[in-house]
Design an enzyme around this catalytic site. Structure first.
Site, PDB file in Angstrom:
ATOM      1  CD  GLN A   8      37.191  24.025  50.575  1.00 53.50           C
ATOM      2  OE1 GLN A   8      36.172  24.023  49.899  1.00 53.50           O
ATOM      3  NE2 GLN A   8      37.173  23.918  51.888  1.00 53.50           N
ATOM      4  N   GLY A 189      45.408  30.247  54.596  1.00 57.15           N
ATOM      5  CA  GLY A 189      45.998  31.427  53.982  1.00 57.15           C
ATOM      6  C   GLY A 189      46.937  31.113  52.839  1.00 57.15           C
ATOM      7  NE  ARG A 190      44.485  29.247  47.973  1.00 55.50           N
ATOM      8  CZ  ARG A 190      43.299  28.862  48.427  1.00 55.50           C
ATOM      9  NH1 ARG A 190      43.177  28.444  49.686  1.00 55.50           N
ATOM     10  NH2 ARG A 190      42.230  28.891  47.660  1.00 55.50           N
ATOM     11  CG  LEU A 191      51.114  31.042  54.501  1.00 54.01           C
ATOM     12  CD1 LEU A 191      51.459  31.623  55.873  1.00 54.01           C
ATOM     13  CD2 LEU A 191      52.190  31.449  53.481  1.00 54.01           C
TER      14      LEU A 191
END
Length: 212
Positions: A8, A189-191
Site C-alpha cells: 500500500q 516510497g516508504r520514507l
C-alpha cells in the site's frame, strides 16, 4: 504464500519535529479526535504488549477508556494473563493503529493499578450485561465449553436480581504512565515520518525525528 507484491502506498500529511505539538498528549488528542471523526472502527483499540517473568512476550487488543497527562487507562480482570505479567514486569507498550489515516502511535511506559474508587467509578458506567460479564469470566482460565459461561451468567443474574451489581474485587483498571511515545505517519516510497518523544525525567519531553 508469497505476499511480496502486496503493498500500500502511503501519502499522508507530512509530520515534522517543528509541526507536532510539543506536548505529546496534545498531539495524541489531536490524532485521536481525527481518528474518531473519520469513524474508524474502535479508534480506542490498542495492542497491549507485556512480558512474563522469563521475558516471553505476549500481545492482545484492549480498549482505551480514558487518558490524560498522567497516562492511558484500560480495565481488565486482575487474574488474567496480562495482569500476571504486569505484576512480574510493569514495563509495557501500547500500539494504536489507524491505518486508513496512514498513522500509528506507539507508547512505552509503566503500568500501575488505579484505585478501587477509580475502578468503581468506571464500573458503574458500564452496561449491566458488561458488569455481569466481569463477574462471569475468570479471564485466561481454561473453560471446557461455552455452556459453563452461560450457566455462570444465569447464576449471576439470579444472584444480583435487579439490584446494583458490585465491583468485583478481582477486576479493575491499569494506568500506563508513558516514558516514550512515537508518532508514525506513512509517507511515499516508504520514507515515513517518525517523531519520538522521550521523557527528560524532569516533567518535560525531548523530541526527535527517527529514520523510517
Amino acid at each position: 504464500m508469497d505476499l511480496s507484491e502486496l503493498r500500500q502506498e502511503y501519502a499522508g500529511q507530512p509530520l515534522d519535529v517543528d509541526s507536532v505539538d510539543p506536548n505529546p498528549f496534545q498531539q495524541f488528542t489531536a490524532w485521536f479526535d481525527q481518528a474518531s471523526t473519520a469513524e474508524l472502527l474502535e479508534p480506542n483499540a490498542m495492542v497491549l504488549a507485556t512480558v512474563d517473568a522469563n521475558g516471553r512476550p505476549s500481545q492482545r487488543t484492549v480498549l482505551l477508556k480514558y487518558f490524560d497527562e498522567s497516562g492511558f487507562v484500560f480495565f481488565t480482570n486482575y487474574g488474567s494473563r496480562k495482569a500476571q505479567q504486569i505484576a512480574a514486569n510493569a514495563h509495557v507498550s501500547l500500539l494504536f493503529q489507524w491505518l486508513p489515516l496512514h498513522r500509528q502511535v506507539e507508547v512505552e511506559g509503566v503500568a500501575t493499578k488505579v484505585s478501587s474508587a477509580e475502578s468503581l467509578k468506571y464500573f458503574l458506567k458500564r452496561p449491566r450485561e458488561s458488569q455481569l460479564g466481569a463477574w462471569v469470566s475468570r479471564q485466561s482460565e481454561v473453560v471446557s465449553h461455552r455452556q459453563l459461561l452461560e450457566a455462570k451468567l444465569q447464576e449471576m443474574k439470579a444472584r444480583f436480581g435487579k439490584g446494583e451489581i458490585p465491583l468485583p474485587s478481582f477486576w479493575g483498571g491499569y494506568r500506563i504512565a508513558p516514558t516514550r511515545l512515537e508518532f508514525w505517519q506513512g509517507g511515499p516510497g516508504r520514507l515515513h515520518d517518525r517523531i519520538e518523544f522521550r521523557s527528560d525525567g524532569r516533567g518535560g519531553w525531548d523530541r526527535n525525528r527517527l529514520a523510517p
